[in-house]
Design an enzyme around this catalytic site. Structure first.
Site, short mmCIF file in Angstrom:
data_model
loop_
_atom_site.label_atom_id
_atom_site.label_comp_id
_atom_site.label_asym_id
_atom_site.label_seq_id
_atom_site.Cartn_x
_atom_site.Cartn_y
_atom_site.Cartn_z
N TYR A 52 0.84 -1.23 -0.21
CA TYR A 52 0.17 0.06 0.04
C TYR A 52 0.97 1.06 -0.20
O TYR A 52 1.39 1.42 0.96
CB TYR A 52 -0.93 -0.16 1.29
N ALA A 62 5.37 13.39 2.65
CA ALA A 62 3.91 13.69 2.90
C ALA A 62 3.84 12.21 3.87
O ALA A 62 3.36 11.26 3.49
CB ALA A 62 2.91 13.43 1.54
N SER A 99 1.85 12.24 7.76
CA SER A 99 0.60 12.45 8.47
C SER A 99 -0.45 13.50 7.39
O SER A 99 -1.45 13.00 7.27
CB SER A 99 0.65 13.25 10.04
N ILE A 138 7.42 1.87 2.88
CA ILE A 138 6.13 0.87 2.28
C ILE A 138 6.31 -0.60 2.82
O ILE A 138 7.38 -1.17 2.34
CB ILE A 138 5.96 1.09 0.95
N GLN A 164 10.09 -4.46 32.43
CA GLN A 164 10.17 -4.33 34.18
C GLN A 164 9.88 -5.59 34.79
O GLN A 164 10.51 -6.03 35.67
CB GLN A 164 9.23 -3.04 34.25
N GLY A 190 16.21 -7.90 34.86
CA GLY A 190 17.35 -7.98 33.87
C GLY A 190 17.18 -8.95 32.66
O GLY A 190 17.51 -8.81 31.76
N GLU A 235 -0.56 3.67 10.45
CA GLU A 235 -1.91 4.10 9.97
C GLU A 235 -2.55 5.06 10.88
O GLU A 235 -3.51 5.10 11.33
CB GLU A 235 -2.87 2.72 10.37
#
Ligand SMILES: Cc1cc2nc3c(=O)[nH]c(=O)nc-3n(C[C@H](O)[C@H](O)[C@H](O)COP(=O)(O)OP(=O)(O)OC[C@H]3O[C@@H](n4cnc5c(N)ncnc54)[C@H](O)[C@@H]3O)c2cc1C
Length: 558
Positions: free
Chosen positions: A124, A131, A133, A163, A340, A344, A367
């Site tokens: 898509y 370009a 948002s 893409i 968390q 570790g 999206e």
């Protein structure tokens, strides 16, 4: 229509396939090599193998015609396996969307038919280097090629950025500016002048291929213009935003749960301070329970909106934005808390939660970013506020008060408090013209999303209590557990609306000192504070449900 049984079979075959072919060691190795397993994506897309994409292709074109609800459940399951692979499969779905929405019957037959019958991969191509948002700023052009006064084709020039499937797709839907405005074109891989860059070296979803595309005098026939009419591109993209954002919401939900489902069992065997971590309230009530609650609140949103889209209520773009915002932010928080929770070990590759955390990060970006979601939500509901002369959220609150009367256990009264307070904050913002500050507008978007989600969660919990939930609904938690979670979420939402709302109004100099006490009163501050009563015992209960200790409560209550 897909039956519950067929859906469950599809979900099971996905899980079985993942167990066999995508075990943790394999996922870690691919992630470290930054490699998209193209053969796996093709296997999953192949109609005679897993054929996942058949679910979203309408039956008349050889697919299974899955509902929005079905596709949400599949997206959640895919995200639980690997968000990179999920993204790759989703790219075909996204790439075919302009066709499903706007193509001519012949184009649909050809392209949707090929996805169903041959399992071809789509990409898509909307975003460009300049370009993102703001898609309206796109620069890729499609110049008409005319012969004897007739348009016989188009010549495409420009660049696309980020893409998914960019380097591996068989066909691409590409947004380009025609003389009549942005339009979608279907472009084959390998056509002269069309090139794909090397895969991006990404923070997460490293099992997905993301590449830039370049078009230099790429010629396509006129029948590659989706719908055959120029200038429909942005409308066609917008027509499915509600739907596609719901699917990314399902990604946030699946990835968040996949992290928690590692943290929860880990905490039952990790002994610190003489007992398992799962028995330490300071651990469960910070790292596990709030994330379970937020994810299930987001699920309530996704399920309700999916049902509404399936019932034909339209594309529900604002609602889709709310679901995406809530689920992807919750997914990120859950994954971060899971690191968390493993200490570790969580910080190493082997335990997977750090990979999930890197993967889920993309869901608040693609999206539509979270900030764009806040803007979309705020702008739309601001109009509702204005049109109803400030009544909109007071009216919503009344619905939740009525729900509380029939179902006092689901926290609908507190969701009502959140809505009343929201109406007051928005009205004060209107009077003081605070939405001239973009920060205020976007923060209102967040408050709206929380208040609406609290109401939706209460409604879903009531449906479960009445045994009226969708038979395909995720049934991990029973009505009692959902009611407790809904109460916890409503308390958080109400507190957020009053405190943040007050902060915005005062911070934006929208009120004088003299007016402040009356405004605080109108927000229902004392009631919202009182509504926090019972929070710890509800969290105890949810922790016991999550850890399979809920029977203890039943015995105690008896
Ligand atoms: C891994 C990956 C896969 C992708 N896959 C695809 C794909 O398959 N197809 C496709 O077309 N695109 C794809 N994208 C692109 C994605 O949709 C964009 O990255 C996204 O829309 C944001 O655009 P941008 O990156 O240009 O960021 P920008 O739009 O420049 O945003 C940068 C920051 O500014 C904020 N911001 C932007 N505008 C405003 C505003 N008006 N007010 C306040 N804040 C604002 C944003 O929220 C963000 O925090 C993908 C991206 C990635 C990283």
């Amino acid at each position: 229509m897909i039956t519950k049984k067929t859906l469950q079979l599809s979900l099971k075959s996905l899980r079985d396939f993942a167990k066999k072919r995508l075990a943790d060691e394999e996922l870690i190795a691919l992630d470290e090599r930054d490699e998209c397993p193209v053969e796996v994506v093709r296997y999953m897309s192949s109609p005679d193998k897993l054929g996942i994409q058949l679910l979203f292709i309408p039956e008349e074109y050889g697919g299974m015609g899955g509902s929005t609800f079905d596709v949400y459940l599949i997206c959640e399951q895919m995200a639980r396996i690997d968000l990179g692979i999920a993204t790759s499969l989703f790219a075909t779905f996204l790439g075919s969307d302009p066709i499903t929405v706007g193509a001519t019957p012949e184009q649909k037959k050809k392209w949707l038919g090929r996805i169903a019958d041959e399992g071809i991969l789509f990409a898509y191509g909307a975003t460009e280097p300049e370009a993102g948002s703001d898609l309206g700023a796109l620069r890729t052009t499609a110049e008409r090629v005319e012969k004897d006064g007739r348009i016989v084709g188009y010549k495409i020039n420009g660049n696309k950025q980020w893409i998914s499937n960019g380097g591996i797709a068989d066909a691409y839907t590409v947004l380009a500016n025609t003389p009549a405005g942005p339009s979608w074109f279907i472009v084959d891989k390998g056509v002269a002048g069309f090139s794909q860059d090397k895969p991006e070296n990404k923070h997460g979803i490293r099992l997905s291929n993301t590449a830039a595309l370049a078009f230099s005098d790429v010629c396509v026939d006129a029948d590659r213009l989706v719908g055959g009419v120029e200038g429909q591109g942005l409308l066609q993209a917008q027509a499915v935003f509600g739907y596609t954002r719901l699917m990314v919401a399902a990604f946030g939900l699946g990835a968040g749960w996949s992290a928690l489902d590692r943290a929860i069992p880990y905490s039952t065997t990790r002994i610190q301070g003489g007992a398992p971590l799962s028995e330490k309230q300071g651990y469960t009530h910070k790292l596990i329970v709030p994330n379970v609650v937020r994810l299930e609140a987001a699920r309530a949103c996704i399920e309700e909106i999916a049902e509404r889209i399936d019932a034909g209520e339209g594309s529900l773009n604002t609602e889709g934005a709310i679901a995406k915002y809530m689920a992807t932010e919750a997914g990120n928080q859950a994954a971060d808390a899971s690191i968390q929770a493993l200490g570790g070990y969580g910080y190493t590759h082997e335990y997977m939660v750090e990979k999930i955390s890197r993967d889920v990060r993309i869901t608040t970006i693609y999206e539509g970013t979270s900030e764009i979601m806040e803007m979309t939500i705020a702008r739309d509901r601001w109009q509702s506020h204005l049109k109803t002369r400030g009544r909109h959220y007071h009216d919503e609150a009344k619905k939740f008060e009525a729900l509380h009367a029939s179902h006092p256990e689901v926290g609908a009264d507190v969701a009502a408090l959140a809505c009343h307070a929201l109406a007051e904050v928005m009205e004060k913002a209107r009077i003081a013209r605070l939405t001239r500050y973009q920060h205020v507008l976007l923060r209102l978007g967040e408050l709206i999303a929380f208040a609406e989600t609290a109401g939706i969660f209460a409604r879903r919990a009531a449906l479960f209590a009445d045994n009226k939930a969708n038979e395909k609904s995720n049934s991990r938690f029973d009505a009692q557990a959902l009611a407790a979670m809904s109460r916890i979420f409503a308390r958080e939402a109400a507190l957020k609306v009053v405190e943040q709302g007050l902060r915005l109004v005062v911070g934006g100099s929208g009120i004088t000192d003299a007016e402040l006490p009356a405004f605080e009163n109108s927000l229902g501050l004392p009631a919202v504070h009182r509504a926090q009563a019972g929070l710890i015992s509800d969290m105890d209960y949810v922790a016991d449900v999550v850890y399979g200790r809920a029977a203890k409560h039943a015995v105690a209550a008896a």
